[in-house]
Design a protein around this motif. Structure first.
Motif, PDB file in Angstrom:
ATOM      1  N   ASP A 138      11.456 -25.174  -9.950  1.00 19.22           N
ATOM      2  CA  ASP A 138      10.502 -24.408 -10.753  1.00 19.22           C
ATOM      3  C   ASP A 138      11.190 -23.235 -11.440  1.00 19.22           C
ATOM      4  O   ASP A 138      10.984 -22.980 -12.628  1.00 19.22           O
ATOM      5  N   ARG A 139      12.002 -22.503 -10.676  1.00 23.03           N
ATOM      6  CA  ARG A 139      12.704 -21.358 -11.251  1.00 23.03           C
ATOM      7  C   ARG A 139      13.715 -21.814 -12.299  1.00 23.03           C
ATOM      8  O   ARG A 139      13.958 -21.117 -13.293  1.00 23.03           O
ATOM      9  N   GLN A 140      14.310 -22.984 -12.086  1.00 26.89           N
ATOM     10  CA  GLN A 140      15.277 -23.514 -13.051  1.00 26.89           C
ATOM     11  C   GLN A 140      14.596 -23.792 -14.389  1.00 26.89           C
ATOM     12  O   GLN A 140      15.145 -23.492 -15.457  1.00 26.89           O
ATOM     13  N   HIS A 141      13.381 -24.346 -14.348  1.00 30.60           N
ATOM     14  CA  HIS A 141      12.638 -24.632 -15.579  1.00 30.60           C
ATOM     15  C   HIS A 141      12.248 -23.336 -16.294  1.00 30.60           C
ATOM     16  O   HIS A 141      12.289 -23.261 -17.528  1.00 30.60           O
ATOM     17  N   HIS A 142      11.870 -22.305 -15.530  1.00 27.90           N
ATOM     18  CA  HIS A 142      11.497 -21.036 -16.145  1.00 27.90           C
ATOM     19  C   HIS A 142      12.705 -20.384 -16.827  1.00 27.90           C
ATOM     20  O   HIS A 142      12.581 -19.817 -17.919  1.00 27.90           O
ATOM     21  N   LEU A 143      13.870 -20.464 -16.187  1.00 24.58           N
ATOM     22  CA  LEU A 143      15.074 -19.899 -16.794  1.00 24.58           C
ATOM     23  C   LEU A 143      15.486 -20.692 -18.031  1.00 24.58           C
ATOM     24  O   LEU A 143      15.973 -20.120 -19.011  1.00 24.58           O
ATOM     25  N   ALA A 144      15.292 -22.021 -17.974  1.00 22.15           N
ATOM     26  CA  ALA A 144      15.628 -22.849 -19.132  1.00 22.15           C
ATOM     27  C   ALA A 144      14.766 -22.474 -20.331  1.00 22.15           C
ATOM     28  O   ALA A 144      15.223 -22.532 -21.476  1.00 22.15           O
ATOM     29  N   ALA A 145      13.514 -22.075 -20.066  1.00 24.62           N
ATOM     30  CA  ALA A 145      12.643 -21.640 -21.162  1.00 24.62           C
ATOM     31  C   ALA A 145      13.166 -20.359 -21.810  1.00 24.62           C
ATOM     32  O   ALA A 145      12.880 -20.090 -22.983  1.00 24.62           O
ATOM     33  N   ASP A 146      13.940 -19.574 -21.053  1.00 26.23           N
ATOM     34  CA  ASP A 146      14.555 -18.353 -21.592  1.00 26.23           C
ATOM     35  C   ASP A 146      15.937 -18.613 -22.173  1.00 26.23           C
ATOM     36  O   ASP A 146      16.640 -17.668 -22.558  1.00 26.23           O
ATOM     37  N   GLY A 147      16.348 -19.885 -22.191  1.00 22.73           N
ATOM     38  CA  GLY A 147      17.652 -20.224 -22.752  1.00 22.73           C
ATOM     39  C   GLY A 147      18.803 -20.101 -21.774  1.00 22.73           C
ATOM     40  O   GLY A 147      19.963 -20.072 -22.184  1.00 22.73           O
ATOM     41  N   VAL A 148      18.504 -20.035 -20.471  1.00 22.93           N
ATOM     42  CA  VAL A 148      19.545 -19.907 -19.443  1.00 22.93           C
ATOM     43  C   VAL A 148      19.605 -21.212 -18.657  1.00 22.93           C
ATOM     44  O   VAL A 148      18.621 -21.622 -18.045  1.00 22.93           O
TER      45      VAL A 148
END
Length: 205
Positions: A86-96
């Motif tokens: 879940d945290r990985q998807h949220h960071l991916a939304a920020d371009g990380v």
């Protein structure tokens, strides 16, 4: 954009020396043909650390910014059952883009570890349900021979109970948000453990 050019330590030392002669940032920038902000940063670092040398650092810079790290820790503390995916998807939304292990290491530094959720403690002995169960605990076999169990159905009220994890700090296992809900019904009609209800239809002669 490429990396900015690193100034030599000799040049930084000269800037600090002239600053000590009461020359302002603007005058120093004109003398050494540098921007005012560059001169200001060099002087600020010298005032803070007492040196103009660049300290060696271990490892490469973290991909997760400080603001993103604080937000991730705050979210995990609020919702302990959130996963690294879940945290990985949220960071991916920020371009990380980072691996799940990187997220886990970041949370471990904050003393947040994935632990199996414990069951919420049952009712105290003074409650009626437990008294009723204890009253039938030592019943002889002749008593149970008069009971006919016709069906049994398992229902998990709070999602699947296996592999439920929560990220928490040490000595916080019995906080409400870190516990699995439990239900315990009357002895003759239903018994629920860890959110599981077993409904029994019965009759006695």
């Amino acid at each position: 954009m490429g990396a900015s050019k690193q100034l030599s330590n000799d040049l930084k030392t000269k800037i600090v020396q002239h600053y000590g002669l009461e020359e302002g940032h603007k005058k120093l920038s004109q003398r050494f043909k540098l921007s005012v902000s560059t001169v200001r940063n060099i002087v600020r670092k010298w005032k803070t650390t007492g040196t103009v040398l660049v300290k060696a650092r271990s490892g490469r810079p973290s991909k997760i910014l400080e603001r993103q790290r604080r937000r991730m820790v705050r979210t995990v503390k609020t919702s302990p059952q959130t996963t690294s995916k879940d945290r990985q998807h949220h960071l991916a939304a920020d371009g990380v883009t980072v691996h799940c292990s990187t997220i886990q290491h970041t949370l471990h530094k904050e003393k947040l570890y994935g632990r199996v959720m414990r069951n919420k403690p049952f009712l105290h002995t003074r409650h009626k349900v437990l008294r009723n169960a204890n009253a039938h605990l030592d019943k002889p076999a002749s008593f149970w021979n008069k009971v006919l169990w016709t069906d049994e159905t398992k229902i998990e009220l709070f999602g699947h109970n296996k592999g439920r994890y929560a990220r928490r700090q040490k000595n916080t296992a019995f906080q409400e948000k870190h516990l699995l809900p439990t239900i315990q019904w009357g002895f003759h009609h239903a018994v629920g453990l860890c959110g599981q209800c077993h409904y029994w239809e019965s009759c006695s002669s």
